[in-house]
Enzyme design. Sequence first.
Site, PDB file in Angstrom:
ATOM      1  N   TYR A  64     -19.498  18.223  17.401  1.00 41.72           N
ATOM      2  CA  TYR A  64     -19.872  17.294  16.320  1.00 41.72           C
ATOM      3  C   TYR A  64     -21.054  17.877  15.571  1.00 41.72           C
ATOM      4  O   TYR A  64     -21.975  18.426  16.202  1.00 41.72           O
ATOM      5  CB  TYR A  64     -20.259  15.922  16.885  1.00 41.72           C
ATOM      6  CG  TYR A  64     -19.240  14.862  16.553  1.00 41.72           C
ATOM      7  CD1 TYR A  64     -18.930  14.591  15.223  1.00 41.72           C
ATOM      8  CD2 TYR A  64     -18.578  14.162  17.547  1.00 41.72           C
ATOM      9  CE1 TYR A  64     -17.981  13.631  14.895  1.00 41.72           C
ATOM     10  CE2 TYR A  64     -17.627  13.196  17.223  1.00 41.72           C
ATOM     11  CZ  TYR A  64     -17.337  12.942  15.906  1.00 41.72           C
ATOM     12  OH  TYR A  64     -16.409  12.001  15.581  1.00 41.72           O
ATOM     13  N   GLU A  66     -22.449  16.290  12.271  1.00 41.91           N
ATOM     14  CA  GLU A  66     -22.759  15.536  11.037  1.00 41.91           C
ATOM     15  C   GLU A  66     -24.111  15.976  10.484  1.00 41.91           C
ATOM     16  O   GLU A  66     -25.031  16.293  11.248  1.00 41.91           O
ATOM     17  CB  GLU A  66     -22.777  14.040  11.339  1.00 41.91           C
ATOM     18  CG  GLU A  66     -21.396  13.466  11.542  1.00 41.91           C
ATOM     19  CD  GLU A  66     -21.410  11.957  11.650  1.00 41.91           C
ATOM     20  OE1 GLU A  66     -22.451  11.343  11.401  1.00 41.91           O
ATOM     21  OE2 GLU A  66     -20.354  11.399  11.986  1.00 41.91           O
ATOM     22  N   ASP A 241     -12.143  20.543 -11.350  1.00 36.10           N
ATOM     23  CA  ASP A 241     -11.420  20.647 -10.078  1.00 36.10           C
ATOM     24  C   ASP A 241     -10.550  21.901 -10.193  1.00 36.10           C
ATOM     25  O   ASP A 241      -9.519  21.901 -10.869  1.00 36.10           O
ATOM     26  CB  ASP A 241     -10.580  19.383  -9.887  1.00 36.10           C
ATOM     27  CG  ASP A 241      -9.733  19.428  -8.627  1.00 36.10           C
ATOM     28  OD1 ASP A 241      -9.589  20.513  -8.036  1.00 36.10           O
ATOM     29  OD2 ASP A 241      -9.195  18.365  -8.263  1.00 36.10           O
ATOM     30  N   THR A 270      -9.937  23.274  -3.438  1.00 39.48           N
ATOM     31  CA  THR A 270      -9.400  23.430  -2.091  1.00 39.48           C
ATOM     32  C   THR A 270      -9.599  24.894  -1.725  1.00 39.48           C
ATOM     33  O   THR A 270      -9.916  25.731  -2.585  1.00 39.48           O
ATOM     34  CB  THR A 270      -7.892  23.112  -2.021  1.00 39.48           C
ATOM     35  OG1 THR A 270      -7.220  23.889  -3.006  1.00 39.48           O
ATOM     36  CG2 THR A 270      -7.618  21.637  -2.242  1.00 39.48           C
ATOM     37  N   LYS A 273      -5.090  27.119  -1.400  1.00 39.92           N
ATOM     38  CA  LYS A 273      -4.041  27.393  -2.386  1.00 39.92           C
ATOM     39  C   LYS A 273      -4.159  28.867  -2.804  1.00 39.92           C
ATOM     40  O   LYS A 273      -4.016  29.747  -1.970  1.00 39.92           O
ATOM     41  CB  LYS A 273      -4.157  26.414  -3.551  1.00 39.92           C
ATOM     42  CG  LYS A 273      -3.926  24.952  -3.124  1.00 39.92           C
ATOM     43  CD  LYS A 273      -3.888  24.016  -4.290  1.00 39.92           C
ATOM     44  CE  LYS A 273      -3.515  22.605  -3.891  1.00 39.92           C
ATOM     45  NZ  LYS A 273      -4.680  21.748  -3.650  1.00 39.92           N
ATOM     46  N   ARG A 279      -6.760  25.281   5.322  1.00 43.28           N
ATOM     47  CA  ARG A 279      -6.616  24.001   4.632  1.00 43.28           C
ATOM     48  C   ARG A 279      -7.982  23.314   4.586  1.00 43.28           C
ATOM     49  O   ARG A 279      -8.571  23.046   5.641  1.00 43.28           O
ATOM     50  CB  ARG A 279      -5.617  23.162   5.437  1.00 43.28           C
ATOM     51  CG  ARG A 279      -5.084  21.934   4.785  1.00 43.28           C
ATOM     52  CD  ARG A 279      -3.749  21.583   5.393  1.00 43.28           C
ATOM     53  NE  ARG A 279      -2.762  22.543   4.958  1.00 43.28           N
ATOM     54  CZ  ARG A 279      -2.161  22.524   3.773  1.00 43.28           C
ATOM     55  NH1 ARG A 279      -2.428  21.563   2.908  1.00 43.28           N
ATOM     56  NH2 ARG A 279      -1.286  23.442   3.436  1.00 43.28           N
TER      57      ARG A 279
HETATM   58  N1  DSN Z   1      -0.782  18.526  -3.230  1.00 42.59           N
HETATM   59  C1  DSN Z   1      -1.380  19.492  -4.117  1.00 42.59           C
HETATM   60  C2  DSN Z   1      -0.362  20.171  -4.966  1.00 42.59           C
HETATM   61  O1  DSN Z   1       0.725  20.399  -4.484  1.00 42.59           O
HETATM   62  O2  DSN Z   1      -0.652  20.488  -6.107  1.00 42.59           O
HETATM   63  C3  DSN Z   1      -2.440  18.908  -4.945  1.00 42.59           C
HETATM   64  O3  DSN Z   1      -3.117  17.930  -4.276  1.00 42.59           O
END
Ligand code: DSN
Length: 478
Positions: A64, A66, A241, A270, A273, A279
């Site tokens: 943990y 935090e 974003d 994120t 991607k 993730r």
């Molecule tokens: N789920 C993602 C996507 O496929 O674009 C975005 O949140």
Amino acid sequence: MPRNAESTAFRSALEVIRGVEPRVADAIGAELADQRESLKLIASENYASPATLLAMGNWLSDKYAEGTVGRRFYAGCQNVDTVEALAAEHARELFGAAHAYVQPHSGIDANLVAFWAILADRVESPALKKAQARHVNDLTEADWFALRRELGDQRMLGMSLDAGGHLTHGFRPNISGKMFDQRSYGTDPDTGLVDYDRVAEAAREFRPLVLVAGYSAYPRKINFRIMREIADSVGATFMVDMAHFAGLVAGKVFTGDFDPVPHAHIVTSTTHKSLRGPRGGLVLCGPELADQVDRGCPMVLGGPLPHVMAAKAVALAEARRPDFADYARQIVDNAQALAEGLLRRGAKLVTGGTDNHLVLIDVTGYGLTGRQAEQALLDSGIVTNRNAVPQDPNGAWYTSGIRIGTPALTTRGLGTAEMDTTAELIHVVLSQTSAGVGPDGTASKAKYVLDPALADKISRQASELLTGFPLYPAVELG
Ligand code: DSN
């Protein structure tokens, strides 16, 4: 890492798991087999490196932590401090940001951290100050009501969903739509492109507290310098974003006006991607928002995931290597080759092409809904996802689009020649699929007719296309 070390590591891990719950080991093995076999064109997916994957499977998960580096609510966080500080340092260096916060568990979480930081920075609210000062569990119901009353309906202007915007940019199915009074800007009905004059007009009329740029299905670049000027002209905080295109920013494909970091007050992303990490999410900002951002946990986040932060550190270190820039350029070259291949065969593409990692096919040109097209492609070994197109006549469930992206196949090593073959396979499936009818004989938006023999043939061709580009080639599970 030597190739046989990767194989040994994954094999040993599965052997240990198999000793406790063999079905989990089987599912993990089956996932690798499935991913090896299919033509993965989901624009938001990728394949993380073995080092990134392995950094997640260990005892850092047991801690943990935090709080933030050096300021924890738990004792014994020295090793978590090390990995969090490393991940943040790599993120700052990679993106040229003054501050990085690497705890968010996902893109939604990263956006929530950013929204709360902006509210705390911009809105005079004693209830918010109290909420920030205490652990979230110590807040009473009255505190929460006061918070709601004092924050009121702050305004957010973001890209509309059917133009490619994201649910977390103030839309009702997400909490951001309940936190903010949202209005959206669309795209030009003729070109499908963002019309900055109309964004400026909407900003002047609506006077948002937050102007958001970023997308999950817009196949073009956004000029963040112009967006910042619009935000400044109405006193809005400008947030980007970059979840989808962070890899293109990291790889210096998006530079100058198209790099969000120098232009936005705050940037979220994120990490899994186009950035090709584990993730998770992250937030970048300048010094003025850093303190509020660092309060993300426990304000809106559960305890950090130290094992994932370790993996973020590994992946961000990988993205700082020169070969990541080659990878990022290839993602875009591949997307453009795919778009050209589809256009040459008669497909209709939103905006007529792409300058990022994704292509949006308007499948009404094939007489199909997005759902029919998605399933027909899946039957044929091609994994994509359906997506709304601007002014979509079929709504957000059935949709009229298929979103395809190249980050994953580019990681496998496929190039522009293979993208042309991929375009051929997609075109054959879509042109040979027809809309089906429901039980009452009326046109269905879900049913479709595709000769199973053709689907099998395309699946085999997709699989053959991948044989020269093995996934995790060093990993043999036996
Ligand atoms: N789920 C993602 C996507 O496929 O674009 C975005 O949140």
